[in-house]
Motif scaffolding. Structure first.
Motif, PDB file in Angstrom:
ATOM      1  N   LYS A 133       0.801  -1.221   0.000  1.00  0.00           N
ATOM      2  CA  LYS A 133       0.000   0.000   0.000  1.00  0.00           C
ATOM      3  C   LYS A 133       0.834   1.271   0.000  1.00  0.00           C
ATOM      4  O   LYS A 133       0.281   2.368  -0.084  1.00  0.00           O
ATOM      5  CB  LYS A 133      -0.927   0.004   1.222  1.00  0.00           C
ATOM      6  CG  LYS A 133      -1.876  -1.174   1.285  1.00  0.00           C
ATOM      7  CD  LYS A 133      -2.721  -1.131   2.545  1.00  0.00           C
ATOM      8  CE  LYS A 133      -3.642  -2.338   2.615  1.00  0.00           C
ATOM      9  NZ  LYS A 133      -4.466  -2.337   3.855  1.00  0.00           N
TER      10      LYS A 133
ATOM     11  N   GLY B  52      -3.670   7.065  -3.402  1.00  0.00           N
ATOM     12  CA  GLY B  52      -4.189   5.735  -3.145  1.00  0.00           C
ATOM     13  C   GLY B  52      -3.368   4.642  -3.791  1.00  0.00           C
ATOM     14  O   GLY B  52      -2.199   4.842  -4.152  1.00  0.00           O
TER      15      GLY B  52
ATOM     16  N   ALA C 287      -7.534  -5.260  -3.844  1.00  0.00           N
ATOM     17  CA  ALA C 287      -7.783  -4.174  -2.902  1.00  0.00           C
ATOM     18  C   ALA C 287      -7.401  -2.855  -3.539  1.00  0.00           C
ATOM     19  O   ALA C 287      -6.423  -2.766  -4.300  1.00  0.00           O
ATOM     20  CB  ALA C 287      -6.991  -4.384  -1.614  1.00  0.00           C
ATOM     21  N   SER C 288      -8.172  -1.831  -3.229  1.00  0.00           N
ATOM     22  CA  SER C 288      -7.901  -0.503  -3.770  1.00  0.00           C
ATOM     23  C   SER C 288      -8.458   0.550  -2.821  1.00  0.00           C
ATOM     24  O   SER C 288      -9.473   0.324  -2.151  1.00  0.00           O
ATOM     25  CB  SER C 288      -8.522  -0.339  -5.158  1.00  0.00           C
ATOM     26  OG  SER C 288      -8.261   0.953  -5.678  1.00  0.00           O
ATOM     27  N   GLU C 289      -7.785   1.684  -2.768  1.00  0.00           N
ATOM     28  CA  GLU C 289      -8.257   2.807  -1.963  1.00  0.00           C
ATOM     29  C   GLU C 289      -7.901   4.106  -2.662  1.00  0.00           C
ATOM     30  O   GLU C 289      -6.805   4.255  -3.215  1.00  0.00           O
ATOM     31  CB  GLU C 289      -7.635   2.776  -0.565  1.00  0.00           C
ATOM     32  CG  GLU C 289      -8.126   3.898   0.334  1.00  0.00           C
ATOM     33  CD  GLU C 289      -7.575   3.814   1.744  1.00  0.00           C
ATOM     34  OE1 GLU C 289      -8.003   4.619   2.589  1.00  0.00           O
ATOM     35  OE2 GLU C 289      -6.719   2.946   1.985  1.00  0.00           O
TER      36      GLU C 289
ATOM     37  N   ARG D 287      -8.017   8.287  -1.802  1.00  0.00           N
ATOM     38  CA  ARG D 287      -8.189   9.273  -0.745  1.00  0.00           C
ATOM     39  C   ARG D 287      -8.308  10.685  -1.327  1.00  0.00           C
ATOM     40  O   ARG D 287      -8.027  10.918  -2.498  1.00  0.00           O
ATOM     41  CB  ARG D 287      -7.002   9.213   0.221  1.00  0.00           C
ATOM     42  CG  ARG D 287      -6.811   7.844   0.881  1.00  0.00           C
ATOM     43  CD  ARG D 287      -5.600   7.843   1.796  1.00  0.00           C
ATOM     44  NE  ARG D 287      -4.349   7.992   1.052  1.00  0.00           N
ATOM     45  CZ  ARG D 287      -3.645   6.983   0.570  1.00  0.00           C
ATOM     46  NH1 ARG D 287      -4.068   5.729   0.741  1.00  0.00           N
ATOM     47  NH2 ARG D 287      -2.529   7.204  -0.101  1.00  0.00           N
TER      48      ARG D 287
ATOM     49  N   ARG E  25     -13.117   9.539   0.867  1.00  0.00           N
ATOM     50  CA  ARG E  25     -12.299   8.325   0.742  1.00  0.00           C
ATOM     51  C   ARG E  25     -13.170   7.172   0.283  1.00  0.00           C
ATOM     52  O   ARG E  25     -14.306   7.013   0.741  1.00  0.00           O
ATOM     53  CB  ARG E  25     -11.649   7.972   2.089  1.00  0.00           C
ATOM     54  CG  ARG E  25     -10.867   6.665   2.093  1.00  0.00           C
ATOM     55  CD  ARG E  25     -10.218   6.413   3.438  1.00  0.00           C
ATOM     56  NE  ARG E  25     -11.188   6.317   4.523  1.00  0.00           N
ATOM     57  CZ  ARG E  25     -11.823   5.190   4.860  1.00  0.00           C
ATOM     58  NH1 ARG E  25     -11.605   4.071   4.170  1.00  0.00           N
ATOM     59  NH2 ARG E  25     -12.670   5.177   5.865  1.00  0.00           N
TER      60      ARG E  25
ATOM     61  N   LYS F 286     -12.892   2.868  -0.488  1.00  0.00           N
ATOM     62  CA  LYS F 286     -12.066   1.672  -0.323  1.00  0.00           C
ATOM     63  C   LYS F 286     -12.862   0.456  -0.797  1.00  0.00           C
ATOM     64  O   LYS F 286     -14.045   0.309  -0.470  1.00  0.00           O
ATOM     65  CB  LYS F 286     -11.666   1.491   1.138  1.00  0.00           C
ATOM     66  CG  LYS F 286     -10.828   0.250   1.399  1.00  0.00           C
ATOM     67  CD  LYS F 286     -10.580   0.034   2.889  1.00  0.00           C
ATOM     68  CE  LYS F 286      -9.646   1.076   3.443  1.00  0.00           C
ATOM     69  NZ  LYS F 286      -9.284   0.768   4.854  1.00  0.00           N
TER      70      LYS F 286
ATOM     71  N   ARG G  84     -12.310  -3.892  -1.276  1.00  0.00           N
ATOM     72  CA  ARG G  84     -11.468  -5.080  -1.116  1.00  0.00           C
ATOM     73  C   ARG G  84     -12.353  -6.308  -1.279  1.00  0.00           C
ATOM     74  O   ARG G  84     -13.513  -6.334  -0.841  1.00  0.00           O
ATOM     75  CB  ARG G  84     -10.779  -5.094   0.251  1.00  0.00           C
ATOM     76  CG  ARG G  84     -11.708  -4.938   1.427  1.00  0.00           C
ATOM     77  CD  ARG G  84     -10.967  -4.573   2.693  1.00  0.00           C
ATOM     78  NE  ARG G  84     -11.880  -4.369   3.811  1.00  0.00           N
ATOM     79  CZ  ARG G  84     -11.571  -3.780   4.943  1.00  0.00           C
ATOM     80  NH1 ARG G  84     -10.345  -3.330   5.125  1.00  0.00           N
ATOM     81  NH2 ARG G  84     -12.456  -3.639   5.917  1.00  0.00           N
TER      82      ARG G  84
END
Length: 678
Positions: free
Chosen positions: A157, A262, A295-297, A299, A307, A309, A311
């Motif tokens: 991350k 992100g 998974a990804s985020e 911000r 934000r 997110k 997963r």
């Protein structure tokens, strides 16, 4: 040969310390990421949480996830021998305990039967978060007892350039374990790759004296052949636990693209293990698990939602139960589980998240001992979690609504059925700061859990329990109300936490014995049914620096679980445990001495079968263990360690273990290891 190959690989990796020193080090978050989506530290959590990570986790790793967590108050091990064990929290197990990997459900078959292992190996885990008590808001109505989240960094991350990693080799212990693991991360800035590999080979467990307890030898068990109660005559070994060996191997590869605001990444992991069943000398289990994660985020979105997110994981799990060299039964579990979460800007000081969680699973049991039908489970839930800071205090609240469909395909002795449940969960809590050292927390929750496929549809002989298990398709939702509170003190490196809890179930679903026989009149029927139950207990954990180099640690836990419908107690409840330890560190040397005393457990269930017999009393024991570490004076960051367990060579039988009277814990043993980071 395997040990030699891995050792050479570790030596090769440790020749690159200069590269890591020049290019930087991969930053791995070590704060609590479970139980609070806003990313606060454990000191600011309203729910009780314990965290194992870093060097402490590395030195405590054991064969199974549950055994690794045995030092945490309120946690016990429902072991089925040294190779299979699922964490129990506050006397609750099975579907009431959510086991996650990186925040996503770990789909295997360990909730179905005690002899099915958890498909996570502690060797490659970087952090384990344990929530004690209801965590139903964020992780579903099933998490009534708590959550165990095993965290790795297979999907990186953070930006990183260079090569970094860790590795370890170890040999010894009561099962003469020979294990090794290596973890490597390679980064070029925005593009980061992860690799890990591990293997473990363990022999039959060394035990003090007879595997069979004196109480089990003197008790009577149901004999299906003669339809009468007889003395138990099984031979499970003397000084060695028969058929307790295991062999495990696995690894993973992951890759991430890191952006300014992100990341996005994927990983693939393989886990394989073969282990014997101490219950039956001719039975072994061959487990194979493939898992794909995404998974990804993102911000700083610059909108009301700041934000996002996402997963998700797809799991293809299978294990074969082999008897006399032939496959007897095959269990398969394939499914997808995921969460989409949005964090929003503060509204009148309130900040929080809104989320959607989905799960779709297909379970199959094929063969002679398929006591549950092929089934499908689909769940969708929406939740909201909010926090309101009030000066140095805090109020938390949240709601969750879920739709659960549990379908049976039928066939043979099984009924075809389609059951749907709607669950609603809510909680309100708070943290009150008295001063810079003292604080109080409290959490009031309403929890609802939909019955699982095996509680609804089981109908057949289950060899692991030695009974004919029968579900009930008309089971209602399991409902409970809980109160949890803690008083916390912290001053520098010293801390003390004392907590208490009370949970009242209006419909606690469990497997209970009857005097009825199955249609072939061979086995006693055990039936899933609901009762009124109450769980209450206390937990203690503290540490104090006696000198600059010497630390005192204390711990304790007690749970009382009563069957309020029939009278008596809920089965397999861990007894009162009290422990203390001394930890010494000076320069390159470290040492630790721990003493844990478990009291006699005579609060046993009267309506629960243990291999055709009633639950038996468990004697007290004292486990004394020691550890020593030494950081080698080399350019490499290497540390040698040795760990001795059960120094008094006591007969240790964990009351929470389903095989406590057949398979005791290991005897006096010592293990040697070498770990390193670069």
């Amino acid at each position: 040969m395997k040990l030699k190959k891995i050792t050479c690989a570790l030596f090769f990796m440790f020749t690159f310390p200069a590269v890591a020193a020049d290019k930087g080090t991969l930053t791995i978050p070590t704060t609590a990421v479970t139980g609070n989506p806003l990313g606060v530290g454990s000191d600011q959590m309203v729910v009780p949480i314990s965290i194992l990570n870093g060097r402490e986790l590395s030195l405590k790793r054991e064969n199974t996830l549950a055994e690794t967590l045995n030092s945490i108050p309120g946690v016990s091990n429902s072991s089925f021998g040294p190779s299979a064990g699922r964490p129990m929290i506050r006397g609750m197990d099975s579907d009431r305990i959510k086991i996650l990997q990186n925040g996503v459900n770990n789909l295997d078959a360990s909730n179905l039967s005690f002899d099915h292992g958890v498909s996570i190996d502690p060797l490659i885990i970087e952090q384990i978060d344990v929530i004690r008590g209801p965590a139903t808001l964020l992780y579903g109505g099933g998490a009534v007892g708590g959550v165990v989240n095993a965290i790795d960094h297979r999907i990186p991350k953070e930006k990183f350039e260079g090569i970094t990693g860790r590795g370890e080799v170890r040999y010894g212990g009561a099962n003469l374990e020979q294990s090794n693991a290596a973890v490597v991360d390679v980064g070029t800035g925005n593009f980061v790759m992860h690799f890990d590999a591990y293997n473990r080979d363990a022999k039959n467990l060394k035990i003090p004296g007879n595997a069979l307890s004196a109480r089990k030898s003197a008790s009577k068990s149901w004999d299906p052949a003669d339809l009468v109660y007889k003395s138990y005559t099984g031979d499970h070994g003397t000084n060695k636990l028969i058929n307790s060996q295991s062999e495990t191997k696995g690894g993973a590869i992951g890759v991430s693209m890191i952006f300014d605001r992100g990341y996005a990444g994927v990983s693939y992991a393989k886990h394989q293990t073969q282990y014997g069943s101490p219950l039956e000398s001719a039975v072994s289990i061959d487990m194979d698990n493939d898992r794909f994660d995404f998974a990804s985020e993102i911000r700083d979105l610059g909108t009301f939602f700041d934000r996002a997110k996402f997963r998700a994981a797809y799991t293809d799990y299978m294990h074969k139960e082999i008897e006399g060299g032939a496959i007897n039964t095959t269990f398969k579990n394939q499914g997808v589980d995921g969460t989409f979460e949005l964090g929003h800007q503060p509204i009148l000081g309130i900040k929080g998240v809104m989320g959607l969680q989905f799960e779709s699973g297909k379970f199959q049991a094929l063969g002679a001992e398929a006591f549950v039908p092929s089934s499908k489970t689909n769940s969708q839930s929406a939740y909201v979690y909010e926090e309101l800071p009030i000066n140095q205090h805090k109020v938390t609240f949240g709601l969750r609504h879920g739709q659960h469909d549990v379908d049976s395909k039928g066939g043979g002795s099984f009924v075809a059925a389609n059951k749907s449940f709607k669950t609603n969960n809510g909680a309100i809590g708070g943290l009150y700061t008295l001063n810079s050292q003292w604080s109080l927390t409290g959490n009031l929750s309403h929890n609802e859990r939909a019955p699982s496929y095996f509680e609804l549809y089981a109908n057949g002989v289950h060899a692991a329990t030695g009974t004919y298990e029968q579900g009930q398709a008309n089971l209602k939702i399991e409902k409970s109300n809980g109160l949890d509170s803690q008083i916390r003190w912290k001053s520098g490196q010293d801390s003390l936490t004392l907590g208490g809890y009370f949970t009242k179930f209006s419909n606690y679903i469990g497997l209970r014995s009857t005097d009825n026989l199955d249609v072939d009149e061979n086995y006693k029927i055990s039936q899933f049914s609901g009762i009124k139950a109450e769980f209450k207990g206390v937990e203690l954990e503290g540490k104090s620096m006696l000198t600059d180099n010497l630390q005192l640690n204390v711990r304790g836990d007690y749970v009382d679980a009563k069957d309020k419908t029939n009278g008596g107690y809920v089965p397999r409840i861990s007894p009162l445990k009290l422990g203390a330890g001394l930890k010494y560190e000076f320069d390159r040397f470290g040492a630790r001495l721990d003493v844990l005393h478990a009291f006699r457990q005579d609060r046993v269930a009267s309506n629960y079968n243990y291999q055709g017999g009633r639950e038996l009393i468990t004697d007290a024991y004292t486990n004394v263990s020691m550890m020593a570490t030494y950081k080698l004076p080399t350019q490499l960051n290497l540390e040698a360690f040795t760990r001795a367990n059960n120094l008094l060579d006591e007969e240790i039988r964990e009351h929470a273990s389903f095989l406590k009277d057949i398979a005791p814990m290991g005897g006096r043993s010592i293990m040697f290891g070498l770990r390193g980071e670069f």
